[in-house]
Design a protein around this motif. Structure first.
Motif, short mmCIF file in Angstrom:
data_model
loop_
_atom_site.label_atom_id
_atom_site.label_comp_id
_atom_site.label_asym_id
_atom_site.label_seq_id
_atom_site.Cartn_x
_atom_site.Cartn_y
_atom_site.Cartn_z
N ILE A 114 -0.24 7.24 -13.37
CA ILE A 114 -0.43 7.02 -14.81
C ILE A 114 -1.38 5.86 -15.05
O ILE A 114 -2.22 5.90 -15.95
CB ILE A 114 0.93 6.77 -15.49
N LEU A 115 -1.29 4.83 -14.21
CA LEU A 115 -2.17 3.67 -14.38
C LEU A 115 -3.63 4.00 -14.11
O LEU A 115 -4.53 3.30 -14.58
CB LEU A 115 -1.73 2.53 -13.47
N LYS A 116 -3.88 5.08 -13.38
CA LYS A 116 -5.26 5.47 -13.10
C LYS A 116 -5.89 6.20 -14.28
O LYS A 116 -7.10 6.39 -14.32
CB LYS A 116 -5.30 6.37 -11.86
N ARG A 117 -5.06 6.64 -15.23
CA ARG A 117 -5.55 7.40 -16.36
C ARG A 117 -5.57 6.57 -17.63
O ARG A 117 -5.12 5.42 -17.65
CB ARG A 117 -4.67 8.65 -16.56
N GLY A 118 -6.11 7.17 -18.68
CA GLY A 118 -6.22 6.44 -19.95
C GLY A 118 -5.32 6.99 -21.02
O GLY A 118 -5.72 7.12 -22.19
N PHE A 119 -4.08 7.36 -20.67
CA PHE A 119 -3.11 7.90 -21.62
C PHE A 119 -2.59 6.81 -22.55
O PHE A 119 -2.72 5.61 -22.27
CB PHE A 119 -1.92 8.53 -20.90
N LYS A 120 -1.93 7.23 -23.63
CA LYS A 120 -1.32 6.22 -24.49
C LYS A 120 -0.09 5.60 -23.81
O LYS A 120 0.29 4.47 -24.14
CB LYS A 120 -0.96 6.79 -25.86
N GLU A 121 0.51 6.31 -22.85
CA GLU A 121 1.58 5.72 -22.05
C GLU A 121 1.03 4.56 -21.22
O GLU A 121 1.69 3.54 -21.04
CB GLU A 121 2.21 6.77 -21.14
N THR A 122 -0.19 4.74 -20.71
CA THR A 122 -0.85 3.66 -19.95
C THR A 122 -1.06 2.46 -20.85
O THR A 122 -0.85 1.31 -20.44
CB THR A 122 -2.21 4.15 -19.40
N ALA A 123 -1.48 2.71 -22.08
CA ALA A 123 -1.71 1.63 -23.04
C ALA A 123 -0.43 0.84 -23.27
O ALA A 123 -0.44 -0.40 -23.30
CB ALA A 123 -2.22 2.20 -24.37
N PHE A 124 0.69 1.54 -23.42
CA PHE A 124 1.97 0.86 -23.63
C PHE A 124 2.33 0.01 -22.41
O PHE A 124 2.81 -1.12 -22.56
CB PHE A 124 3.08 1.87 -23.91
N LEU A 125 2.11 0.53 -21.21
CA LEU A 125 2.47 -0.21 -20.00
C LEU A 125 1.68 -1.51 -19.89
O LEU A 125 2.24 -2.55 -19.52
CB LEU A 125 2.23 0.66 -18.76
N TYR A 126 0.41 -1.48 -20.21
CA TYR A 126 -0.38 -2.71 -20.17
C TYR A 126 0.11 -3.70 -21.23
O TYR A 126 0.23 -4.90 -20.96
CB TYR A 126 -1.86 -2.41 -20.38
N ALA A 127 0.41 -3.20 -22.43
CA ALA A 127 0.83 -4.09 -23.51
C ALA A 127 2.20 -4.71 -23.23
O ALA A 127 2.40 -5.91 -23.42
CB ALA A 127 0.84 -3.33 -24.83
N ILE A 128 3.15 -3.89 -22.76
CA ILE A 128 4.49 -4.42 -22.51
C ILE A 128 4.49 -5.40 -21.34
O ILE A 128 5.26 -6.35 -21.30
CB ILE A 128 5.51 -3.28 -22.27
N SER A 129 3.58 -5.19 -20.38
CA SER A 129 3.50 -6.10 -19.23
C SER A 129 2.95 -7.46 -19.63
O SER A 129 3.51 -8.50 -19.25
CB SER A 129 2.63 -5.48 -18.14
N SER A 130 1.85 -7.47 -20.39
CA SER A 130 1.29 -8.75 -20.82
C SER A 130 2.24 -9.46 -21.77
O SER A 130 2.37 -10.69 -21.73
CB SER A 130 -0.09 -8.55 -21.47
#
Length: 367
Positions: A114-130
């Motif tokens: 999922i991290l290799k792609r540009g899904f909105k799930e990926t967007a959430f993972l980056y935001a929740i991590s930071s």
């Protein structure tokens, strides 16, 4: 029915069927670099590195970039805070998506794909991590677990004459600086890198927007002639809720070129056949708190390299079975459960409960 005594303790209700045990015991989210995922870490890790520079070992296990490893090693509290942020982000992600087809599956290969792609799930993972790292670092400063920061001094509070600064505020100023330095800057020429950096910043900004000032009155008979005030971050569960809302309205974007400057810009995609309005098209410029993605998500209904699918997933009849089961229908199974009930607080320090047995129905998605 059996009566039993239980010691009082604080519990946080995270909703149906959700607890720390729902996380795979040897996997946690590790998305803090804004680049490739970090190594898999055990949630229950209690390292025996307690003396000297033992935290170096924990920093090395995180497989950080060179600069990040240096930042981790220079303060013994950083490694512990990183671990806390990783765990906190994982738990919150799984809580927010507990009723969705994608339930924030974090097992190694699913997460990495999922991290290799540009899904909105990926967007959430980056935001929740930071957001998790920002929140954990600010709290670690005010809790005295860091050598390089302490309480927030908040020099810009309004009405300072009416306030006597006190308490121990969460140090968001230090946390913001640390996280931005830790995540680093990415090339602004690559659309994916710019999107990832943007989504990281959304997590940080949502934390900042949730800061509140808490005050305590002092004076004769509670006259509040003097107030002691400090800043506190919103509970991380509230941050997760806000980011989930932004996930729901995540904007798909494309890269475009500004004809005046020749520089790359990010603009929102349009429905097929939709004509742009005249003028500078301000509606196509995403706002700073919008989560952004660049490709549509898979359905997550069937097993794939992104998730295990929804077969055998528990659902709630008349709530989400139709959506989670993707129209395949669900199985119904009856079971007998025993739970504490009719609880009463007894003086001074325990709760007395009865054990009640009842039959309930469990719904799971068909294959």
């Amino acid at each position: 029915v059996i009566s039993e005594k239980k010691e009082m303790k604080e519990n946080v209700n995270l909703g149906p069927e959700f607890s720390l045990t729902t996380l795979p015991p040897m996997h946690v989210i590790d998305l803090l670099t804004g680049n490739e995922p970090l190594s898999i870490l055990p949630l229950s890790s209690q390292p025996d590195e307690r003396a000297g520079k033992a935290h170096y070992k924990l920093c090395d296990r995180l497989k950080l970039e060179k600069k990040q490893r240096r930042m981790c090693r220079r303060d013994p509290g950083v490694a512990e805070t990183l671990m806390e942020a990783i765990s906190m982000s994982a738990l919150e992600c799984q809580y927010q998506f507990r009723f969705e087809r994608w339930n924030c599956t974090l097992e190694g290969r699913y997460r990495a794909n999922i991290l290799k792609r540009g899904f909105k799930e990926t967007a959430f993972l980056y935001a929740i991590s930071s957001a998790g790292l920002t929140h954990a670092m600010a709290k670690a400063c005010s809790a005295g677990r860091m050598e390089r920061c302490t309480c927030d001094e908040a020099p810009d509070l309004e009405n300072r004459k009416a306030w006597q600064w006190g308490g121990c505020g969460d140090n968001l100023k230090y946390s913001n600086k640390f996280v931005k330095d830790f995540l680093g800057k990415r090339s602004n020429k690559d659309l994916r890198a710019r999107i990832d950096m943007h989504n990281n910043n959304v997590g940080i900004k949502v934390i900042k927007a949730g800061v509140e000032t808490t005050c305590k009155c002092h004076g004769v008979s509670g006259s509040c002639t003097v107030q002691t005030c400090w800043r506190q971050l919103a509970p991380f569960h509230e941050i997760g809720k806000q980011l989930k809302q932004r996930y729901e309205t995540s904007i798909r974007v494309v890269s475009s070129t500004n004809e005046a400057t020749g520089e790359g810009e990010i603009s929102q995609t349009r429905s097929q056949g939709q004509q742009p309005p005249p003028g500078p098209r301000p509606d196509l410029i995403p706002r700073t708190l919008d989560l952004l993605h660049i490709e549509d998500s898979p359905s997550f209904c069937r097993p794939s390299k992104y998730s295990a699918g929804t077969m055998a997933r528990k659902c709630y009849k008349d709530k989400n079975c139709e959506a989670i089961c993707c129209g395949r229908g669900h199985n119904t199974q009856s079971r007998v459960v025993t739970r504490p009930c009719q609880c009463q607080v007894r003086w001074c320090c325990y709760v007395e409960c009865k054990q009640c047995t009842q039959r309930e129905e469990v719904y799971t998605c068909k294959g």
